[in-house]
Scaffold this active site. Structure first.
Site, PDB file in Angstrom:
ATOM      1  N   ASP A 195     -12.730  -0.968   4.149  1.00 34.60           N
ATOM      2  CA  ASP A 195     -13.485   0.262   4.389  1.00 34.60           C
ATOM      3  C   ASP A 195     -14.995   0.063   4.245  1.00 34.60           C
ATOM      4  O   ASP A 195     -15.758   0.977   4.551  1.00 34.60           O
ATOM      5  CB  ASP A 195     -13.061   1.351   3.379  1.00 34.60           C
ATOM      6  CG  ASP A 195     -11.627   1.809   3.578  1.00 34.60           C
ATOM      7  OD1 ASP A 195     -11.151   1.816   4.722  1.00 34.60           O
ATOM      8  OD2 ASP A 195     -10.979   2.155   2.567  1.00 34.60           O
ATOM      9  N   ASP A 220      -3.146   4.694  -2.473  1.00 28.76           N
ATOM     10  CA  ASP A 220      -4.252   5.140  -1.622  1.00 28.76           C
ATOM     11  C   ASP A 220      -4.781   6.513  -2.042  1.00 28.76           C
ATOM     12  O   ASP A 220      -4.008   7.421  -2.353  1.00 28.76           O
ATOM     13  CB  ASP A 220      -3.724   5.230  -0.178  1.00 28.76           C
ATOM     14  CG  ASP A 220      -4.799   5.570   0.830  1.00 28.76           C
ATOM     15  OD1 ASP A 220      -5.671   4.727   1.056  1.00 28.76           O
ATOM     16  OD2 ASP A 220      -4.756   6.696   1.392  1.00 28.76           O
ATOM     17  N   ASP A 234       0.864  -1.170   0.000  1.00 26.90           N
ATOM     18  CA  ASP A 234       0.000   0.000   0.000  1.00 26.90           C
ATOM     19  C   ASP A 234       0.909   1.231   0.000  1.00 26.90           C
ATOM     20  O   ASP A 234       1.869   1.287   0.771  1.00 26.90           O
ATOM     21  CB  ASP A 234      -0.870  -0.013   1.263  1.00 26.90           C
ATOM     22  CG  ASP A 234      -2.273   0.478   1.025  1.00 26.90           C
ATOM     23  OD1 ASP A 234      -2.401   1.598   0.509  1.00 26.90           O
ATOM     24  OD2 ASP A 234      -3.222  -0.240   1.361  1.00 26.90           O
TER      25      ASP A 234
HETATM   26  C1  NOJ Z   1      -8.424   4.921   1.948  1.00 27.53           C
HETATM   27  C2  NOJ Z   1      -8.092   3.780   2.850  1.00 27.53           C
HETATM   28  O1  NOJ Z   1      -8.566   2.591   2.290  1.00 27.53           O
HETATM   29  C3  NOJ Z   1      -8.723   4.097   4.190  1.00 27.53           C
HETATM   30  O2  NOJ Z   1      -8.687   3.005   5.062  1.00 27.53           O
HETATM   31  C4  NOJ Z   1      -8.028   5.300   4.769  1.00 27.53           C
HETATM   32  O3  NOJ Z   1      -8.653   5.679   5.971  1.00 27.53           O
HETATM   33  C5  NOJ Z   1      -8.057   6.469   3.784  1.00 27.53           C
HETATM   34  N1  NOJ Z   1      -7.773   6.109   2.441  1.00 27.53           N
HETATM   35  C6  NOJ Z   1      -7.056   7.515   4.190  1.00 27.53           C
HETATM   36  O4  NOJ Z   1      -5.760   7.043   3.913  1.00 27.53           O
END
Ligand code: NOJ
Length: 539
Positions: free
Chosen positions: A337, A211, A109
């Site tokens: 998420d 990300d 990531d």
């Molecule tokens: C997307 C990520 O998947 C999430 O978990 C994170 O909180 C936000 N971006 C900020 O990095």
């Protein structure tokens, strides 16, 4: 969609990230090796055989960098190291080598939009207005009266600007105040962050999941975002405005192309972009022929599509038709998420969804635990960890329920840890464990394994074209084709039996989602599907 639409298999042999399946590891919750209740790299190494046996081709590992964990790793305080709770660089190298020895690629990531406020870059940046790193972040004067520079809102609630006492200026953060946005208009930032990619590529990683790429730039003139007429109480407060000036700004494409040039210099690597955008806007992230972008801008649209044959058929058609020439599709049913698949559509349809994900044209990404039907685990308020839920409680925005540890076997610690798990594993005795499903030849895990095996033996499934996408009653069906090989996938999204008429001489059943009936038998002119059953038939 036109019958037979979709480009044929890529010329030459397909890349691993085209033919293969990706598995997302949420490392805090995968496997703990040292009893601190948090998963780690040695834990991942110990479970690589499980992943190889599952039949995936690559793992994407959510952040394992040093981090104060304000956003559970998405607040990075050193991009070129491993956080002590996850292990050491030596543990990382060992895990990478062990994965490669099993023909598993490793995707890291990469969090370019923001760092932690504890990153030395930000500590320097905030120390004085004339610090050489000042412009590495987005600093502005407030409006008269002590107001923030614009009306921009943080994704996690509250303003996206925080005033810093030391220098009496405001810094921008798309997420938490402890996640200040890097200023990608500064060439030094760009250089330093592209060097981060090189650091890991030199170590041998096979690619990155990038990300929050759509947040990389904001309007330089700081124009206010307009009010969102569709916002209603109960929705995320961040949606009170439409993010026209804070998301998906044109400059981002140039940076994506620069990231791609770095990756391409190594050969055989992949970049996957995270951007929750409507299909037409998402397509820009593939780049242009003269400036390629991500090989795989994540396609999240199945996460929110209504679970009906008509809606899914329409989505497949719209997505396939929008793909630029030569662009490779991909599909996602869950991540760390979003509410878990089995909670969204129920356990019976989770089997059908597995068949959909692994038979659509395009690279599938499986989220850890999806293969055993993990469900959202309700977390008592006192145990809530996710900063989003803490800042905006009670709206169901929190992501702890989808991040609970893998139940490898029965019991409150589930074989995940010998210590106190950082999040509870959920009610025991649900039967959702790896060990339990490994013993059951008809389990969901067995179905994932069978589907991943079938993708390997049937290139029409992994790299063939898609056509004849149809919704008829509760059945969604489509064909996959490569050369002379044609497969029909028929999925019953309802709980009544259905019959799908086949034309011609019929075919041979390759796989049923029930793992129940005899496979290999001839299906004549009618394919009978039980409730919640999917089937793959070869002609
Ligand atoms: C997307 C990520 O998947 C999430 O978990 C994170 O909180 C936000 N971006 C900020 O990095």
């Amino acid at each position: 969609m036109q019958d037979g639409a979709g480009p044929d298999a890529p010329s030459g042999s397909p890349a691993w990230w085209q033919a293969g399946a990706i598995y997302q590891i949420y490392p805090r919750s995968f496997q703990d090796s040292n009893g601190d209740g948090v998963g780690d790299l040695a834990g991942i190494s110990a479970r690589l055989d499980y992943l190889a046996e599952l039949g995936v081709d690559a793992v994407w590992i959510s952040p394992v960098y040093p981090s104060p964990m304000a956003d559970f790793g998405y607040d990075v305080s050193d991009y070129c190291s491993i956080g002590p709770r996850f292990g050491t660089l030596a543990d990382f190298d060992a895990m990478l080598a062990a994965a490669h020895a099993r023909n598993l690629k490793v995707i890291l990531d990469y969090v370019p939009n923001h760092s932690s406020d504890r990153h030395p870059w930000f500590e320097q940046s905030r120390s004085s207005r004339d610090n050489p790193k000042r412009d590495w972040y987005v600093w502005r004067d407030g409006k008269p009266g002590g107001e923030p520079p614009s009306n921009w809102l943080s994704e996690f609630g509250g303003p996206a600007w925080t005033r810093d006492e030391t220098t009496n200026q405001w810094y921008y953060h798309a997420y938490l105040p402890s996640q200040p946005d890097l200023n990608w208009r500064n060439p030094q930032v760009r250089q330093a962050m592209l060097d981060v990619l090189r650091f890991w590529l030199d170590r041998g990683v096979d690619g990155f999941r990038v990300d929050a790429i759509h947040h990389l730039f904001e309007d330089e003139a700081l124009r206010d975002n307009p009010a969102n007429p569709d916002w209603r109480p109960g929705m995320s407060p961040a949606r009170r405005v439409v993010r026209v000036h804070t998301m998906d700004q044109p400059e981002v494409q140039d940076v994506v192309a620069a990231m791609r040039r770095v990756a391409d210099a190594y050969g055989g690597r992949v970049l996957i972009g995270e951007a929750y955008l409507p299909i037409p806007r998402m397509m820009a992230y593939y780049g242009r022929p003269d400036a390629p972008g991500f090989q795989l801008p994540f396609n999240f649209h199945l996460l929110s599509a209504p679970w009906t044959p008509a809606a899914i058929a329409a989505l497949i058609g719209e997505y396939e038709a929008a793909l630029p020439f030569g662009a490779w599709p991909n599909w996602v049913l869950g991540n760390h998420d979003r509410s878990r698949l089995a909670s969204r559509i129920g356990p019976a349809q989770a089997r059908v969804a597995a068949m959909l994900l692994l038979t659509l044209r395009g690279t599938p990404t499986i989220y850890q635990g999806e293969e055993i039907g993990m469900v959202d685990v309700q977390i008592p308020p006192a145990l809530v960890k996710d900063p989003w839920e803490r800042r905006v409680p009670g709206l169901g925005l929190g992501r702890d329920p989808v991040r609970t540890p893998m139940p490898w076997k029965c019991g409150p610690k589930g074989g995940f840890t010998t210590g106190e798990p950082w999040l509870p594993l959920g009610p025991a005795g649900t039967g959702i464990t790896v060990a339990g499903q490994e013993r059951d030849p008809r389990s969901l895990l067995a179905l994932y394994r069978a589907l991943l095996r079938l993708r390997r033996t049937e290139p029409a499934l992994s790299v063939g074209s898609i056509g004849n996408v149809r919704a008829s009653g509760s059945v969604l069906s489509y064909q996959r084709q490569l050369g002379a090989r044609t497969l029909l996938v028929a999925l019953n999204l309802g709980n009544e039996p259905q019959t799908r008429t086949l034309h011609g001489a019929g075919g041979r059943l390759l796989l049923s989602s029930t793992l129940d009936g005899p496979v290999g038998h001839h299906v004549d002119d009618a394919l009978r599907l039980g409730p919640n059953e999917g089937a793959v038939v070869a002609f």
